[in-house]
Design a protein around this motif. Structure first.
Motif, PDB file in Angstrom:
ATOM      1  N   UNK A   1       0.814  -1.195  -0.014  1.00 59.14           N
ATOM      2  CA  UNK A   1       0.070   0.018  -0.007  1.00 59.14           C
ATOM      3  C   UNK A   1       0.977   1.099   0.179  1.00 59.14           C
ATOM      4  N   UNK A   2       0.373   2.387  -0.716  1.00 58.31           N
ATOM      5  CA  UNK A   2       1.093   3.484  -0.802  1.00 58.31           C
ATOM      6  C   UNK A   2       0.075   4.484   0.038  1.00 58.31           C
ATOM      7  N   UNK A   3       0.885   4.997   1.213  1.00 52.19           N
ATOM      8  CA  UNK A   3       0.525   6.111   1.948  1.00 52.19           C
ATOM      9  C   UNK A   3       1.285   7.426   2.217  1.00 52.19           C
ATOM     10  N   UNK A   4       2.053   7.389   0.937  1.00 52.62           N
ATOM     11  CA  UNK A   4       3.056   8.566   0.925  1.00 52.62           C
ATOM     12  C   UNK A   4       3.027   9.424  -0.320  1.00 52.62           C
ATOM     13  N   UNK A   5       2.430   8.947  -1.458  1.00 57.02           N
ATOM     14  CA  UNK A   5       2.336   9.818  -2.777  1.00 57.02           C
ATOM     15  C   UNK A   5       1.560  10.877  -2.397  1.00 57.02           C
ATOM     16  N   UNK A   6       0.641  10.756  -1.755  1.00 56.41           N
ATOM     17  CA  UNK A   6      -0.138  12.044  -1.128  1.00 56.41           C
ATOM     18  C   UNK A   6       0.414  12.764   0.129  1.00 56.41           C
ATOM     19  N   UNK A   7       1.143  13.814  -0.190  1.00 51.37           N
ATOM     20  CA  UNK A   7       1.910  14.294   0.880  1.00 51.37           C
ATOM     21  C   UNK A   7       1.339  14.669   2.280  1.00 51.37           C
ATOM     22  N   UNK A   8      -0.038  14.533   2.272  1.00 52.19           N
ATOM     23  CA  UNK A   8      -0.714  14.698   3.515  1.00 52.19           C
ATOM     24  C   UNK A   8      -0.715  13.532   3.990  1.00 52.19           C
ATOM     25  N   UNK A   9      -0.279  12.185   3.675  1.00 54.14           N
ATOM     26  CA  UNK A   9      -0.407  10.946   4.054  1.00 54.14           C
ATOM     27  C   UNK A   9      -1.667   9.976   4.336  1.00 54.14           C
ATOM     28  N   UNK A  10      -2.184  10.422   3.047  1.00 51.95           N
ATOM     29  CA  UNK A  10      -3.523   9.478   3.034  1.00 51.95           C
ATOM     30  C   UNK A  10      -3.246   8.332   1.873  1.00 51.95           C
ATOM     31  N   UNK A  11      -4.020   7.278   2.131  1.00 54.18           N
ATOM     32  CA  UNK A  11      -4.021   6.348   1.113  1.00 54.18           C
ATOM     33  C   UNK A  11      -4.981   6.782   0.032  1.00 54.18           C
ATOM     34  N   UNK A  12      -5.983   7.293   0.215  1.00 56.38           N
ATOM     35  CA  UNK A  12      -6.965   8.097  -0.615  1.00 56.38           C
ATOM     36  C   UNK A  12      -7.950   7.103  -1.223  1.00 56.38           C
ATOM     37  N   UNK A  13      -9.005   7.628  -1.679  1.00 62.07           N
ATOM     38  CA  UNK A  13     -10.149   7.089  -2.080  1.00 62.07           C
ATOM     39  C   UNK A  13     -10.135   5.842  -3.175  1.00 62.07           C
ATOM     40  N   UNK A  14      -9.202   6.304  -4.217  1.00 60.49           N
ATOM     41  CA  UNK A  14      -8.851   5.453  -5.276  1.00 60.49           C
ATOM     42  C   UNK A  14      -8.246   4.214  -5.028  1.00 60.49           C
ATOM     43  N   UNK A  15      -7.285   4.197  -4.070  1.00 61.44           N
ATOM     44  CA  UNK A  15      -6.528   3.065  -3.699  1.00 61.44           C
ATOM     45  C   UNK A  15      -7.280   2.276  -2.688  1.00 61.44           C
ATOM     46  N   UNK A  16      -7.917   2.874  -1.881  1.00 63.42           N
ATOM     47  CA  UNK A  16      -8.918   2.162  -0.915  1.00 63.42           C
ATOM     48  C   UNK A  16     -10.038   1.231  -1.625  1.00 63.42           C
ATOM     49  N   UNK A  17     -10.474   1.905  -2.936  1.00 65.76           N
ATOM     50  CA  UNK A  17     -11.628   1.216  -3.636  1.00 65.76           C
ATOM     51  C   UNK A  17     -10.677   0.038  -4.454  1.00 65.76           C
ATOM     52  N   UNK A  18      -9.452   0.157  -4.724  1.00 64.77           N
ATOM     53  CA  UNK A  18      -8.569  -0.879  -5.468  1.00 64.77           C
ATOM     54  C   UNK A  18      -8.558  -1.839  -4.214  1.00 64.77           C
ATOM     55  N   UNK A  19      -8.169  -1.578  -2.917  1.00 59.01           N
ATOM     56  CA  UNK A  19      -7.995  -2.553  -2.149  1.00 59.01           C
ATOM     57  C   UNK A  19      -9.248  -3.333  -1.596  1.00 59.01           C
TER      58      UNK A  19
ATOM     59  N   UNK B   1      -5.867   8.398   6.700  1.00 54.36           N
ATOM     60  CA  UNK B   1      -7.246   7.341   6.511  1.00 54.36           C
ATOM     61  C   UNK B   1      -6.767   5.919   7.063  1.00 54.36           C
ATOM     62  N   UNK B   2      -5.771   5.691   7.785  1.00 51.00           N
ATOM     63  CA  UNK B   2      -5.461   4.384   8.053  1.00 51.00           C
ATOM     64  C   UNK B   2      -6.576   3.855   8.823  1.00 51.00           C
ATOM     65  N   UNK B   3      -7.406   4.178   9.559  1.00 52.76           N
ATOM     66  CA  UNK B   3      -8.388   3.505  10.244  1.00 52.76           C
ATOM     67  C   UNK B   3      -9.416   2.801   9.118  1.00 52.76           C
ATOM     68  N   UNK B   4      -9.591   3.446   8.126  1.00 48.15           N
ATOM     69  CA  UNK B   4     -10.477   3.095   6.984  1.00 48.15           C
ATOM     70  C   UNK B   4      -9.908   1.965   6.069  1.00 48.15           C
ATOM     71  N   UNK B   5      -8.534   2.040   6.142  1.00 46.23           N
ATOM     72  CA  UNK B   5      -7.752   0.969   5.662  1.00 46.23           C
ATOM     73  C   UNK B   5      -7.961  -0.369   6.610  1.00 46.23           C
ATOM     74  N   UNK B   6      -7.759  -0.152   7.786  1.00 43.29           N
ATOM     75  CA  UNK B   6      -7.622  -1.285   8.781  1.00 43.29           C
ATOM     76  C   UNK B   6      -9.208  -1.639   8.800  1.00 43.29           C
ATOM     77  N   UNK B   7     -10.108  -0.831   8.764  1.00 45.78           N
ATOM     78  CA  UNK B   7     -11.596  -1.365   8.724  1.00 45.78           C
ATOM     79  C   UNK B   7     -11.798  -2.393   7.741  1.00 45.78           C
ATOM     80  N   UNK B   8     -11.043  -1.891   6.477  1.00 50.42           N
ATOM     81  CA  UNK B   8     -11.414  -3.099   5.424  1.00 50.42           C
ATOM     82  C   UNK B   8     -10.397  -4.247   5.580  1.00 50.42           C
ATOM     83  N   UNK B   9      -9.449  -4.319   6.304  1.00 57.90           N
ATOM     84  CA  UNK B   9      -8.980  -5.642   6.584  1.00 57.90           C
ATOM     85  C   UNK B   9      -9.309  -6.367   7.803  1.00 57.90           C
ATOM     86  N   UNK B  10     -10.170  -5.582   8.360  1.00 59.22           N
ATOM     87  CA  UNK B  10     -10.644  -6.229   9.644  1.00 59.22           C
ATOM     88  C   UNK B  10     -11.518  -7.598   9.480  1.00 59.22           C
ATOM     89  N   UNK B  11     -12.155  -7.700   8.393  1.00 54.80           N
ATOM     90  CA  UNK B  11     -13.086  -9.071   8.373  1.00 54.80           C
ATOM     91  C   UNK B  11     -12.185 -10.367   8.120  1.00 54.80           C
TER      92      UNK B  11
END
Lengths: 116, 305
Positions: free
Chosen positions: B163-181, B215-225
């Protein structure tokens, strides 16, 4: 620490300040300039209960202004000011830092808000 | 020794446990028994290990912090090459290079880093960007040299997600990547072992020090199941082990300079070089995956004693 210690609003310049009535309650405006890799000023003194607006301006590139304890996380873009409205409701020292990676000195781009 | 003869106890013996090495077992990386149907095909030998190298910051200069900055990575490569049993692959979890405002210099550092790591005998290398590599140009130069900043691969039944959480300088994974995940995860059974590789922590380790993903919590929420998930990351230049629910998160040491423990000092700054103990606080990590067992993590020094 809860953000309830402050009343916070992040506003675009030119919008009305819904939390303040102009006149005797007009907030004091404090301009903070951001540039690689410092905030000026980087120590801001506020009074308990005093409504203020932190007017954030970038002199070079995109920066961030994050006060974790207060739940403030604003982006500062060059050419446009970002206003953060605050009403301090607790005394203390609150650290802020740039939350948008801006280069080799980014880690040291920090400051404090001191509520007396 | 043939792969099928690979013996874990011998591996541990040969890997030199002790003498400053830290060995963490039973970290709950994976449950000892996965239960139900094995995710590995019958007869497949799933025993293997891989290495995590992180935060090499190629191009960094700071004699008080690391006077050996130009050789630290090369010494680590020598140590890796000297391992008797070879890893299946090596992952680099970001900050391959030290940041620079100069676009040309950024590309030069990325290419030079890539050339240096060709000195590794293991040729199966996986890379991730850190904010020093990618945040100033939103990953443009990194992609030119290393390709995509987020991707998946499967190795011996284990599903790896970078996962890329750095290309956004604000440190988001972002909507596009989260949808891909989300779409990638939807393809997987809930009990498949998943290893997430990323640079910043996916939880709020120390947000005041930028040790978080917005948006790390949103990523972890996707992984949680998913029942068997472990995250390996870098960024904080030290070991740290943390649980969010049943998901474990393990940060690696750096290969350039250590940083203080979260919140242990008023202001984050590199820990100065200790001439009496060169390379102290630096190193890399091996992760051994053994079929139907908990994964084992071992921390290695830059230079073997």
């Amino acid at each position: 620490m809860s953000p309830f210690y402050f009343a916070v609003a992040i506003l675009a310049v030119g919008l009305a300040f819904p939390n303040f009535v102009r006149g005797e309650n007009t907030p004091r405006v404090i301009e903070i300039q951001a540039k690689k890799f410092e905030f000026t000023p980087n120590e801001i003194h506020l009074k308990l209960g005093e409504p203020v607006v932190l007017r954030l301006k970038s002199l070079d590139r995109k920066h961030g202004f994050k006060v974790t304890e207060l739940g403030v996380d604003a982006v500062i873009k060059p050419g446009a000011a970002t206003d953060v409205a605050l009403i301090p409701q607790k005394k203390g020292t609150f650290h802020f830092h740039c939350s948008v990676f801006c280069g080799s000195g980014h880690e040291g781009m920090t400051g404090v808000i001191i509520v007396d | 020794m043939k792969k099928k003869d690979f013996d874990r106890r011998e591996f541990l013996k040969l890997s030199g446990i002790g003498a400053g090495a830290v060995f963490a077992s039973s970290l709950g990386v994976f449950p000892k028994k996965l239960g139900g149907n094995s995710i590995w095909a019958a007869g497949e030998n799933a025993d293997f290990y891989f290495l995590q190298l992180s935060d090499t910051h190629w191009g960094f200069e700071g004699p008080k912090v690391n006077p050996e900055a130009k050789v630290t990575l090369k010494k680590a490569i020598q140590t890796v090459n000297s391992l008797k049993f070879k890893p299946d692959f090596i992952v680099f979890t970001g900050d391959l290079t030290h940041t620079t405002d100069d676009d040309k210099e950024r590309r030069r550092r990325l290419r030079e880093f890539k050339e240096i790591v060709q000195g590794l005998e293991i040729k199966n290398l996986r890379f991730l960007p850190g904010e020093h590599d990618a945040s100033l140009d939103e990953g443009l130069a990194y992609k030119e040299v290393f390709g995509e900043t987020y991707y998946t691969f499967t190795h011996k039944g284990i599903h790896f997600i970078a996962l890329d959480n750095v290309s956004d300088p604000a440190g988001n994974v972002g909507d596009v990547q989260r949808n891909w995940l989300k779409a990638e995860l939807n393809k997987l059974p809930k009990d498949v072992p998943i290893v997430v590789l990323t640079h910043r922590p996916l939880f709020d380790l120390m947000p005041d020090w930028d040790w978080a993903t917005k948006d790390g919590k949103q990523v972890v929420d996707l992984l949680m199941p998913y029942k068997n998930v472990v995250v390996f990351y870098g960024h904080i230049h030290q070991e740290n082990h943390h649980m969010t629910g049943h998901i474990s998160h393990h940060s690696a040491q750096s290969l350039i300079f250590p940083l203080p423990a979260p919140g242990s000092v008023p202001k984050k700054a590199p820990i100065p070089w200790d001439a009496a103990h060169p390379f102290r606080g630096l190193g890399f990590r091996s992760i051994e995956e053994e079929k139907q067992k908990a994964a084992e993590i071992k921390e290695w020094p830059v230079v073997k004693a």
